[in-house]
Design a protein around this motif. Structure first.
Motif, PDB file in Angstrom:
ATOM      1  N   LYS A   1     -25.227  42.271 -38.399  1.00 27.60           N
ATOM      2  CA  LYS A   1     -23.602  43.649 -38.547  1.00 27.60           C
ATOM      3  C   LYS A   1     -24.165  44.195 -40.175  1.00 27.60           C
ATOM      4  CE  LYS A   1     -18.746  41.934 -39.154  1.00 27.60           C
ATOM      5  NZ  LYS A   1     -17.711  40.796 -39.011  1.00 27.60           N
ATOM      6  N   TYR A   2     -25.236  43.949 -40.800  1.00 29.40           N
ATOM      7  CA  TYR A   2     -24.367  44.898 -41.508  1.00 29.40           C
ATOM      8  C   TYR A   2     -25.789  45.410 -41.825  1.00 29.40           C
ATOM      9  CZ  TYR A   2     -20.559  41.819 -42.327  1.00 29.40           C
ATOM     10  OH  TYR A   2     -19.465  40.990 -42.234  1.00 29.40           O
ATOM     11  N   PHE A   3     -26.517  45.665 -43.440  1.00 30.79           N
ATOM     12  CA  PHE A   3     -27.375  46.535 -43.226  1.00 30.79           C
ATOM     13  C   PHE A   3     -28.949  45.856 -42.739  1.00 30.79           C
ATOM     14  CE2 PHE A   3     -31.139  47.112 -45.886  1.00 30.79           C
ATOM     15  CZ  PHE A   3     -31.353  48.819 -45.394  1.00 30.79           C
ATOM     16  N   ASN A   4     -30.270  46.594 -42.110  1.00 31.45           N
ATOM     17  CA  ASN A   4     -31.017  45.894 -41.548  1.00 31.45           C
ATOM     18  C   ASN A   4     -32.372  45.870 -42.643  1.00 31.45           C
ATOM     19  OD1 ASN A   4     -32.990  44.969 -40.614  1.00 31.45           O
ATOM     20  ND2 ASN A   4     -32.992  46.183 -38.658  1.00 31.45           N
ATOM     21  N   GLU A   5     -32.363  44.932 -43.772  1.00 29.98           N
ATOM     22  CA  GLU A   5     -33.388  45.208 -44.473  1.00 29.98           C
ATOM     23  C   GLU A   5     -34.451  44.872 -44.130  1.00 29.98           C
ATOM     24  OE1 GLU A   5     -33.515  40.658 -45.585  1.00 29.98           O
ATOM     25  OE2 GLU A   5     -32.610  41.589 -46.946  1.00 29.98           O
ATOM     26  N   ASN A   6     -35.139  44.640 -42.766  1.00 26.05           N
ATOM     27  CA  ASN A   6     -36.401  44.929 -42.133  1.00 26.05           C
ATOM     28  C   ASN A   6     -36.925  46.732 -41.546  1.00 26.05           C
ATOM     29  OD1 ASN A   6     -36.528  41.444 -41.457  1.00 26.05           O
ATOM     30  ND2 ASN A   6     -34.837  42.490 -40.018  1.00 26.05           N
ATOM     31  N   ASN A   7     -38.541  46.441 -42.343  1.00 23.79           N
ATOM     32  CA  ASN A   7     -38.629  46.943 -42.154  1.00 23.79           C
ATOM     33  C   ASN A   7     -39.402  47.633 -40.461  1.00 23.79           C
ATOM     34  OD1 ASN A   7     -39.050  48.083 -44.775  1.00 23.79           O
ATOM     35  ND2 ASN A   7     -40.328  46.714 -45.047  1.00 23.79           N
ATOM     36  N   VAL A   8     -39.866  48.931 -40.073  1.00 27.15           N
ATOM     37  CA  VAL A   8     -40.621  48.998 -38.928  1.00 27.15           C
ATOM     38  C   VAL A   8     -42.027  48.182 -38.781  1.00 27.15           C
ATOM     39  CG1 VAL A   8     -41.212  50.869 -37.018  1.00 27.15           C
ATOM     40  CG2 VAL A   8     -39.005  51.159 -38.563  1.00 27.15           C
ATOM     41  N   ALA A   9     -41.827  47.197 -37.727  1.00 24.79           N
ATOM     42  CA  ALA A   9     -43.148  46.481 -38.205  1.00 24.79           C
ATOM     43  C   ALA A   9     -44.491  47.623 -37.438  1.00 24.79           C
ATOM     44  CB  ALA A   9     -43.160  45.287 -37.040  1.00 24.79           C
ATOM     45  N   VAL A  10     -44.585  48.241 -36.655  1.00 29.48           N
ATOM     46  CA  VAL A  10     -45.236  48.714 -36.451  1.00 29.48           C
ATOM     47  C   VAL A  10     -44.561  50.728 -35.642  1.00 29.48           C
ATOM     48  CG1 VAL A  10     -47.029  47.863 -35.263  1.00 29.48           C
ATOM     49  CG2 VAL A  10     -44.988  48.076 -33.898  1.00 29.48           C
ATOM     50  N   PHE A  11     -45.339  51.710 -35.557  1.00 29.12           N
ATOM     51  CA  PHE A  11     -44.975  52.832 -35.252  1.00 29.12           C
ATOM     52  C   PHE A  11     -44.440  52.946 -33.799  1.00 29.12           C
ATOM     53  CE2 PHE A  11     -45.062  57.068 -33.941  1.00 29.12           C
ATOM     54  CZ  PHE A  11     -44.085  57.834 -34.429  1.00 29.12           C
ATOM     55  N   SER A  12     -43.657  53.245 -33.159  1.00 24.98           N
ATOM     56  CA  SER A  12     -43.625  53.677 -32.014  1.00 24.98           C
ATOM     57  C   SER A  12     -42.657  54.006 -31.415  1.00 24.98           C
ATOM     58  CB  SER A  12     -43.824  52.119 -31.138  1.00 24.98           C
ATOM     59  OG  SER A  12     -43.180  52.380 -29.357  1.00 24.98           O
ATOM     60  N   SER A  13     -42.571  55.090 -29.701  1.00 24.68           N
ATOM     61  CA  SER A  13     -41.839  55.086 -29.085  1.00 24.68           C
ATOM     62  C   SER A  13     -40.637  54.831 -28.828  1.00 24.68           C
ATOM     63  CB  SER A  13     -42.444  56.164 -28.386  1.00 24.68           C
ATOM     64  OG  SER A  13     -42.384  56.251 -27.155  1.00 24.68           O
ATOM     65  N   GLN A  14     -41.279  53.174 -28.413  1.00 27.94           N
ATOM     66  CA  GLN A  14     -40.528  52.550 -27.348  1.00 27.94           C
ATOM     67  C   GLN A  14     -39.493  52.435 -28.405  1.00 27.94           C
ATOM     68  OE1 GLN A  14     -42.033  48.450 -28.214  1.00 27.94           O
ATOM     69  NE2 GLN A  14     -40.264  47.376 -26.796  1.00 27.94           N
ATOM     70  N   ALA A  15     -39.098  52.532 -30.010  1.00 32.46           N
ATOM     71  CA  ALA A  15     -37.531  52.245 -29.953  1.00 32.46           C
ATOM     72  C   ALA A  15     -36.200  53.463 -29.716  1.00 32.46           C
ATOM     73  CB  ALA A  15     -37.409  53.068 -31.875  1.00 32.46           C
ATOM     74  N   LEU A  16     -37.341  53.963 -28.658  1.00 31.66           N
ATOM     75  CA  LEU A  16     -35.521  55.235 -28.240  1.00 31.66           C
ATOM     76  C   LEU A  16     -35.115  54.259 -27.412  1.00 31.66           C
ATOM     77  CD1 LEU A  16     -37.762  58.448 -28.136  1.00 31.66           C
ATOM     78  CD2 LEU A  16     -36.210  58.077 -29.934  1.00 31.66           C
ATOM     79  N   PHE A  17     -35.673  53.292 -27.033  1.00 27.87           N
ATOM     80  CA  PHE A  17     -35.420  52.858 -25.265  1.00 27.87           C
ATOM     81  C   PHE A  17     -34.570  51.900 -26.153  1.00 27.87           C
ATOM     82  CE2 PHE A  17     -39.247  55.167 -23.769  1.00 27.87           C
ATOM     83  CZ  PHE A  17     -38.956  55.625 -22.604  1.00 27.87           C
ATOM     84  N   VAL A  18     -35.245  51.248 -27.369  1.00 29.79           N
ATOM     85  CA  VAL A  18     -33.825  49.749 -27.457  1.00 29.79           C
ATOM     86  C   VAL A  18     -32.959  50.581 -27.901  1.00 29.79           C
ATOM     87  CG1 VAL A  18     -34.628  47.764 -29.326  1.00 29.79           C
ATOM     88  CG2 VAL A  18     -36.186  48.827 -28.614  1.00 29.79           C
ATOM     89  N   LYS A  19     -33.097  51.430 -28.740  1.00 26.77           N
ATOM     90  CA  LYS A  19     -31.606  51.693 -30.013  1.00 26.77           C
ATOM     91  C   LYS A  19     -30.707  52.535 -28.909  1.00 26.77           C
ATOM     92  CE  LYS A  19     -33.808  53.267 -34.245  1.00 26.77           C
ATOM     93  NZ  LYS A  19     -33.171  51.849 -34.808  1.00 26.77           N
ATOM     94  N   ALA A  20     -31.429  53.172 -27.264  1.00 20.43           N
ATOM     95  CA  ALA A  20     -30.223  53.295 -26.348  1.00 20.43           C
ATOM     96  C   ALA A  20     -29.681  52.562 -26.078  1.00 20.43           C
ATOM     97  CB  ALA A  20     -31.328  54.205 -25.881  1.00 20.43           C
ATOM     98  N   ALA A  21     -30.624  51.315 -25.960  1.00 22.42           N
ATOM     99  CA  ALA A  21     -30.110  50.083 -25.042  1.00 22.42           C
ATOM    100  C   ALA A  21     -29.220  49.154 -25.989  1.00 22.42           C
ATOM    101  CB  ALA A  21     -31.267  49.007 -24.752  1.00 22.42           C
TER     102      ALA A  21
END
Length: 495
Positions: A78-98
């Protein structure tokens, strides 16, 4: 008989082979992903890489949320996400859209994995349409509809589609690969009215595919090979050639960027498992072999040990002792030198990789949700005909894989030569496409064994069966269309 012929002509006139393939794929995939019992892939421990950096977390429960059953409900931070990106991946485009779609249609608090499935589903179907249109051209013969059905059998196989209801990166790789091959073949066929759109689709898809996973970084070279064919496009003036060159540079740059952004933890895991699951495997006396290469014989006890062990292991891989006496004493160059001295062992490891190269359904995890009534870890068999046949009958030898690659390259080299001499385009571009696909088939097993041993081979080799599948369907369509060598042939009629 006359009425049947008339009905067939009406069908041909109004429904293209590409439309048939898309409609069939839409129905089959919808049944797999969204009709109860819901199917997907359970978490093998890798989901966190895509979840945490995108603000998704596991809901607390007494049930085991790994391996056995597919979990469909997750929480959204719900609030600020303190987790760093575990690995660089274009998969994030699909997940964020979802996640955005989930908040619009379902909830701001809870995430349903099926919304991610919908995002992949919507992106997948145009790829099926594009590939089928590329393979069938403008023809609407019986054989064209046969090709359309084969496209569905191969690429809508449940072993691929089950990935959509998961946080694995493979769906993005499958979808972007459909666009890569489809757009390249359409360019080869001379669809010049949409050349810029197809070129843009091709290079964007290549970059998305390469950046999907860190293991894909070396694939930039294979896609660079495929892209060479684009320089043979007729009418390419200086500005357009520079644009194509820019796309090739972007392709290679994506590979370099993906490799450079591999974090230390990920690199440590791969380096460790390349030793425990590679150097120490397929040899009768691993302690003797590593001693000859300057490492202590005691590390042979770590044979088959994972970096993240599920049970008690001989030694902690992240300990200071292992780091000082093992990790810091061997690297990529050491492994290359070791396998150069132990070629028989390396060839056996390549055969291990090739043995299950066409096993595209993840066997280590379940495909059903717990409320389906199925047993933990049970596999779905719906619409797995193609993958089951390939798993059962494809020869599991690396030598056969190399021979197959040489054969395909030689066959398509003939049409490339004929077309080049005749001043035609199709055979030349198609040759570089096949050459690039075959370099993936030959070199990915080598890179996988050197980089991570025989650990998680099914996922590391995912691009190999995909490349073979694209080559198979293209080969079949070229034979049916009588364009394997004489690419200028275009026959009329309904055959």
């Amino acid at each position: 008989m006359v009425s049947i012929k008339n009905s067939w002509r009406v069908f041909q006139k109004h429904i293209s082979p590409a439309a048939v393939a898309t409609a069939l794929a839409a129905i089959i995939c919808a049944v797999i992903l969204f009709i109860p019992p819901i199917n997907g892939y359970a978490d093998n421990g890798d989901f966190y890489r895509a979840m945490l950096s995108n603000g998704i977390y596991r809901l607390p429960t007494k049930d085991n949320q790994y391996i056995g059953y597919v979990v469909t409900k997750f929480g959204i931070l719900k609030y600020f996400n303190e987790n760093n990106v575990a690995v660089f991946s274009s998969q994030a485009l699909f997940v964020k859209a979802a996640v955005i779609l989930n908040k619009l249609l379902y909830s701001h608090r809870y995430f349903d994995i099926r919304l991610l499935g919908i995002v992949y589903y919507v992106a997948f179907l145009p790829g099926i349409y594009l590939l089928t249109k590329a393979l069938t051209g403008t023809w609407r013969r019986i054989r064209s509809y046969v090709i359309a059905i084969l496209v569905v059998l191969i690429f809508a196989d449940a072993s691929f589609i089950l990935y959509f209801n998961s946080f694995f990166a493979e769906p993005g790789m499958l979808i972007s690969f459909l666009y890569v091959v489809g757009s390249l073949i359409l360019l080869a066929r001379g669809d010049y009215s949409k050349r810029w759109k197809l070129l843009l689709t091709y290079f964007i898809s290549v970059v998305v595919l390469i950046t999907s996973k860190q293991q894909n970084a070396p694939l930039a070279l294979s896609f660079g090979v495929m892209s060479v064919g684009l320089f043979f496009l007729p009418g390419l003036k200086k500005a357009k050639k520079l644009a194509v060159m820019g796309g090739v540079v972007a392709t290679l740059g994506a590979g370099v960027l993906t490799y450079s952004l591999i974090n230390k933890e990920f690199n440590d895991v791969n380096q460790y498992q390349s030793f425990s699951h590679g150097v120490l495997m397929e040899t009768g006396d691993p302690s003797k072999n590593i001693a000859k290469s300057g490492l202590s014989e005691q590390f042979a006890l770590m044979r088959e040990q994972n970096y993240y062990a599920k049970t008690f292991d001989t030694v902690d891989p992240s300990s200071h002792y292992v780091r000082k006496h093992l990790i810091e004493k061997y690297n990529f160059a050491w492994i290359i030198k070791y396998y150069a001295r132990n070629t028989d062992q390396f060839l056996r490891l390549l055969d291990v990789a090739s043995k299950d190269i066409m096993v595209t359904q993840v066997k280590a995890v379940g495909d059903y949700t717990k409320d389906s009534g199925k047993k933990a870890g049970q596999q779905s068999t719906f619409f797995t005909l193609y993958s089951s046949l390939m798993e059962a009958f494809f020869p599991g030898k690396y030598a056969f894989l190399c021979l197959l690659a040489i054969t395909f390259v030689a066959v398509y080299a003939v049409s490339a030569y004929i077309d080049f001499v005749a001043g035609r385009l199709f055979g030349v571009v198609r040759f570089f496409l096949v050459l690039g696909l075959m370099t993936i088939c030959v070199f990915v097993p080598i890179v996988s064994i050197i980089g991570d041993g025989d650990a998680d081979l099914a996922k590391h080799l995912f691009m190999v069966p995909l490349s073979l599948d694209f080559t198979f369907i293209m080969f079949i369509s070229d034979i049916l269309n009588h364009q394997l060598w004489l690419t200028e042939q275009e026959e009329d009629g309904d055959a």
